[in-house]
Design a protein around this motif. Structure first.
Motif, PDB file in Angstrom:
ATOM      1  N   ALA A 175      26.441  23.159  41.725  1.00 21.59           N
ATOM      2  CA  ALA A 175      27.414  22.087  42.068  1.00 21.59           C
ATOM      3  C   ALA A 175      27.418  21.620  43.113  1.00 21.59           C
ATOM      4  O   ALA A 175      27.744  19.996  43.622  1.00 21.59           O
ATOM      5  CB  ALA A 175      28.836  22.202  42.259  1.00 21.59           C
ATOM      6  N   PHE A 176      26.242  21.016  43.558  1.00 19.64           N
ATOM      7  CA  PHE A 176      25.243  20.606  44.359  1.00 19.64           C
ATOM      8  C   PHE A 176      23.731  20.721  44.718  1.00 19.64           C
ATOM      9  O   PHE A 176      22.819  21.204  43.370  1.00 19.64           O
ATOM     10  CB  PHE A 176      25.488  20.796  46.266  1.00 19.64           C
ATOM     11  N   ASP A 177      22.644  19.944  45.758  1.00 16.97           N
ATOM     12  CA  ASP A 177      21.244  19.387  45.065  1.00 16.97           C
ATOM     13  C   ASP A 177      20.971  20.624  45.443  1.00 16.97           C
ATOM     14  O   ASP A 177      20.804  20.424  47.639  1.00 16.97           O
ATOM     15  CB  ASP A 177      21.012  17.542  45.622  1.00 16.97           C
ATOM     16  N   PRO A 178      20.025  21.376  45.484  1.00 14.29           N
ATOM     17  CA  PRO A 178      19.243  22.382  46.177  1.00 14.29           C
ATOM     18  C   PRO A 178      18.419  22.195  47.169  1.00 14.29           C
ATOM     19  O   PRO A 178      18.622  22.442  48.115  1.00 14.29           O
ATOM     20  CB  PRO A 178      18.797  23.114  45.376  1.00 14.29           C
ATOM     21  N   GLN A 179      18.068  21.391  46.833  1.00 16.17           N
ATOM     22  CA  GLN A 179      16.687  20.409  47.712  1.00 16.17           C
ATOM     23  C   GLN A 179      17.514  19.422  48.908  1.00 16.17           C
ATOM     24  O   GLN A 179      16.695  19.816  49.911  1.00 16.17           O
ATOM     25  CB  GLN A 179      16.097  19.425  47.267  1.00 16.17           C
TER      26      GLN A 179
ATOM     27  N   TYR B  32      16.315  28.549  45.623  1.00 14.12           N
ATOM     28  CA  TYR B  32      14.441  27.908  45.959  1.00 14.12           C
ATOM     29  C   TYR B  32      14.112  27.250  44.957  1.00 14.12           C
ATOM     30  O   TYR B  32      12.977  26.067  44.963  1.00 14.12           O
ATOM     31  CB  TYR B  32      14.093  29.654  46.397  1.00 14.12           C
ATOM     32  N   HIS B  33      14.239  27.846  43.765  1.00 21.44           N
ATOM     33  CA  HIS B  33      13.462  27.629  42.528  1.00 21.44           C
ATOM     34  C   HIS B  33      13.669  26.133  42.693  1.00 21.44           C
ATOM     35  O   HIS B  33      12.880  25.033  41.719  1.00 21.44           O
ATOM     36  CB  HIS B  33      13.323  28.417  41.304  1.00 21.44           C
ATOM     37  N   GLU B  34      14.677  26.150  42.647  1.00 16.18           N
ATOM     38  CA  GLU B  34      15.343  24.498  42.221  1.00 16.18           C
ATOM     39  C   GLU B  34      15.057  23.301  43.930  1.00 16.18           C
ATOM     40  O   GLU B  34      15.794  21.998  43.201  1.00 16.18           O
ATOM     41  CB  GLU B  34      16.826  24.410  41.755  1.00 16.18           C
ATOM     42  N   GLY B  35      14.639  24.414  44.832  1.00 15.69           N
ATOM     43  CA  GLY B  35      14.051  23.610  45.691  1.00 15.69           C
ATOM     44  C   GLY B  35      14.266  23.189  47.425  1.00 15.69           C
ATOM     45  O   GLY B  35      14.294  22.868  48.168  1.00 15.69           O
ATOM     46  N   PHE B  36      15.249  24.079  47.330  1.00 17.33           N
ATOM     47  CA  PHE B  36      15.852  25.034  47.990  1.00 17.33           C
ATOM     48  C   PHE B  36      14.177  25.168  49.345  1.00 17.33           C
ATOM     49  O   PHE B  36      13.672  26.058  49.165  1.00 17.33           O
ATOM     50  CB  PHE B  36      16.658  25.497  48.521  1.00 17.33           C
TER      51      PHE B  36
ATOM     52  N   PHE C 273      14.451  31.794  36.669  1.00 21.96           N
ATOM     53  CA  PHE C 273      13.462  31.601  38.246  1.00 21.96           C
ATOM     54  C   PHE C 273      12.813  33.451  38.186  1.00 21.96           C
ATOM     55  O   PHE C 273      12.689  33.849  37.318  1.00 21.96           O
ATOM     56  CB  PHE C 273      14.539  32.683  40.079  1.00 21.96           C
ATOM     57  N   SER C 274      12.152  33.067  39.030  1.00 22.35           N
ATOM     58  CA  SER C 274      10.679  34.303  38.483  1.00 22.35           C
ATOM     59  C   SER C 274      10.307  35.156  40.512  1.00 22.35           C
ATOM     60  O   SER C 274      10.996  35.202  41.733  1.00 22.35           O
ATOM     61  CB  SER C 274       9.896  33.718  38.843  1.00 22.35           C
ATOM     62  N   GLN C 275       9.549  36.355  39.880  1.00 21.57           N
ATOM     63  CA  GLN C 275       9.635  36.675  41.612  1.00 21.57           C
ATOM     64  C   GLN C 275       8.975  36.614  42.516  1.00 21.57           C
ATOM     65  O   GLN C 275       8.851  36.375  43.803  1.00 21.57           O
ATOM     66  CB  GLN C 275       8.962  38.661  41.156  1.00 21.57           C
ATOM     67  N   GLU C 276       8.575  35.275  42.259  1.00 23.58           N
ATOM     68  CA  GLU C 276       7.408  33.760  43.050  1.00 23.58           C
ATOM     69  C   GLU C 276       8.888  33.283  44.082  1.00 23.58           C
ATOM     70  O   GLU C 276       8.671  33.030  45.370  1.00 23.58           O
ATOM     71  CB  GLU C 276       6.681  33.265  42.609  1.00 23.58           C
ATOM     72  N   ASP C 277       9.531  32.916  43.272  1.00 23.77           N
ATOM     73  CA  ASP C 277      10.579  33.086  43.820  1.00 23.77           C
ATOM     74  C   ASP C 277      11.333  33.792  45.311  1.00 23.77           C
ATOM     75  O   ASP C 277      11.672  33.064  45.482  1.00 23.77           O
ATOM     76  CB  ASP C 277      11.975  31.930  42.575  1.00 23.77           C
ATOM     77  N   VAL C 278      11.324  34.868  44.277  1.00 24.84           N
ATOM     78  CA  VAL C 278      12.109  35.885  45.887  1.00 24.84           C
ATOM     79  C   VAL C 278      11.168  36.193  46.260  1.00 24.84           C
ATOM     80  O   VAL C 278      11.485  36.087  47.688  1.00 24.84           O
ATOM     81  CB  VAL C 278      12.124  37.079  44.233  1.00 24.84           C
TER      82      VAL C 278
END
Length: 467
Positions: A50-54, A76-80, A128-133
């Motif tokens: 409900a917010f912009d992760p970035q 993280y995947h969405e920009g944090f 998301f993926s393992q790269e995001d982890v």
């Protein structure tokens, strides 16, 4: 003026997430947990921020359980790209838990997409993926209990021992706005006073506002020592029937408690004929993390162990066998009686425990032992609530195994523990109850009013307050 928005674990137990916004701090999340229950792939695909992760500057993470941390890879995947501030033990556990969780999700998604392809439907993209982890782990900024860590332009966070699982924290946030100091305390998940491995939750004295968990706000737990006696009785009864025991266990905290109690029974000569299996790669990895910190754990029972016994939980329970790969897990099926099988997931939403149910839940010689809270919509809750049939892997099974619950093994404080913890604040802070079902929260709210004259609030999801 600081704003606080309740985005998860509001009148529910899972999905812990609260957004704290202030010029002193920036935009900070208290936890970033996933909801649990139902189909895992559908649930994760449906989760929306409900917010912009970035725009999030930092995450203050209370502990590593997935209902508090599980959506960090999606964030993280969405920009944090801010800091994930947590204790050192939480960061170590997070590395294990998020890789395992995302791996299970990707395998489930692959199977789901195969079914979709057979129906002529388009595949669903992974969120998301393992790269995001790996990205999340790189953002972790670990600290010690009691250490002050700067957040934003004029804020500080301090973590205190919550006594729930290894590394779990009460999160204290201090911020200064227009020269005025304000303090928010987020309890995270509070542990019990008689935990065998954990310390008692730290008692804090001052806060302007407190977010307090209320998972067991309507009940008390049996004493932990009673649980070991109850476990012994259940094992003896199952042995007499020629059966085996299945224990769905959370990989972090509950598994290690169970291993400790079984170790106590072994040391007392009560477990000689049982074969004990830990059938969860994640729980095995987490137990080894616990072993690295075992010397620092301070429960009364841990202090009584000999130096050799404190080397590891595996040393304390030498009959323990580790089922690391699927072949090891499948080999357990050949044992018809006398097996104690500890497997995830704790709420039976996935993992190897469902395969063991398929092999044994229809046999009245066997026993299923639940050791903790079962959220609504999970298979564990369905079984605890007394279902007589269950669907596993598209087949229906009659439930004939005995269903038992060890009430004293919860990692959460009961009602009296919660009342004691909040009573230590002087003067009384504005108190908001989170992380609990409505019935538990209402019962706790009534007790707070009756015993302490404290008018606690129960925010709903999406509500926000200013302070």
């Amino acid at each position: 003026m600081a704003d606080l928005t309740f985005l998860g674990a509001a009148r529910e137990v899972t999905g812990s997430c609260h957004l704290l916004e202030s010029p002193a701090l920036g935009r900070v999340l208290l936890d970033c947990g996933m909801h649990q229950g139902g189909d895992a792939v559908e649930r994760i695909q449906d989760e929306q921020f409900a917010f912009d992760p970035q725009a999030i500057d930092a995450v203050l993470l209370s502990h590593a359980h997935l209902d508090h941390s599980g959506l960090l890879p999606r964030l993280y995947h969405e920009g944090f790209r801010g800091e994930v501030i947590c204790t050192r033990a939480t960061a170590e556990l997070l590395d294990v838990m998020l890789h395992d969780s995302v791996g299970l999700y990707l395998r489930d998604l692959e199977r789901s997409n195969l079914r979709r392809a057979r129906r002529g439907q388009e595949p669903v993209e992974a969120v998301f993926s393992q790269e995001d982890v790996e990205g999340v782990i790189a953002l972790c900024s670990p600290c010690n209990y009691g250490e002050s860590r700067a957040v934003g332009e004029d804020g500080v966070v301090i973590f205190h021992d919550a006594g729930h699982i290894l590394g779990s924290s009460i999160v204290e946030v201090r911020l200064r706005e227009k020269g005025k100091l304000k303090t928010l305390v987020f309890s995270g998940d509070l542990g019990k006073s008689d935990s065998v491995l954990m310390n008692e939750p730290a008692l804090l004295e001052h806060a302007d506002i407190v977010l307090m968990e209320s998972t067991y706000g309507d009940r008390e737990h049996r004493p932990e020592e009673d649980s070991q006696s109850q476990l012994s009785e259940i094992l003896q009864s199952t042995w007499d029937r020629g059966g085996s025991v299945m224990i769905p266990a959370f990989a972090v905290g509950r598994t290690q408690d169970i291993l400790f109690h079984l170790g106590c029974l072994y040391q007392a000569g009560e477990l000689d004929n049982w074969e004990v299996f830990l059938d969860s790669p994640m729980a095995i990895a987490v137990t080894r993390v616990y072993d690295r910190w075992l010397d620092l754990l301070d429960g009364d029972e841990v202090r009584q162990l000999s130096e050799a016994q404190r080397t590891s939980l595996e040393t304390f329970l030498p009959t323990l066998k580790l089922a690391i790969d699927t072949e090891d897990s499948m080999a357990i099926n050949r044992i018809k009686g006398g097996a104690i099988i500890i497997a995830g997931s704790g709420m039976c939403t996935g993992g190897r425990i469902r395969h063991h149910f398929k092999q044994r839940i229809w046999d009245d010689r066997n026993t299923v032992i639940f050791t903790g809270y079962q959220a609504r919509g999970t298979l564990g809750r369905i079984l605890v609530d007394g279902a007589r049939k269950v669907k596993l892997f598209n087949e229906e099974y009659v439930i004939k195994a005995q269903i038992e619950t060890l009430g004293g093994l919860s990692a959460h404080a009961g009602q009296s523990g919660l009342l004691k913890w909040i009573a230590n604040f002087k003067p009384q802070p504005r108190t908001l109850l989170v992380h609990g079902e409505a019935s538990a929260q209402q019962a706790l709210q009534e007790q707070l009013q009756q015993q302490q004259g404290l008018a606690a609030e129960i925010p709903g999801r999406g509500e926000h307050i200013r302070f």
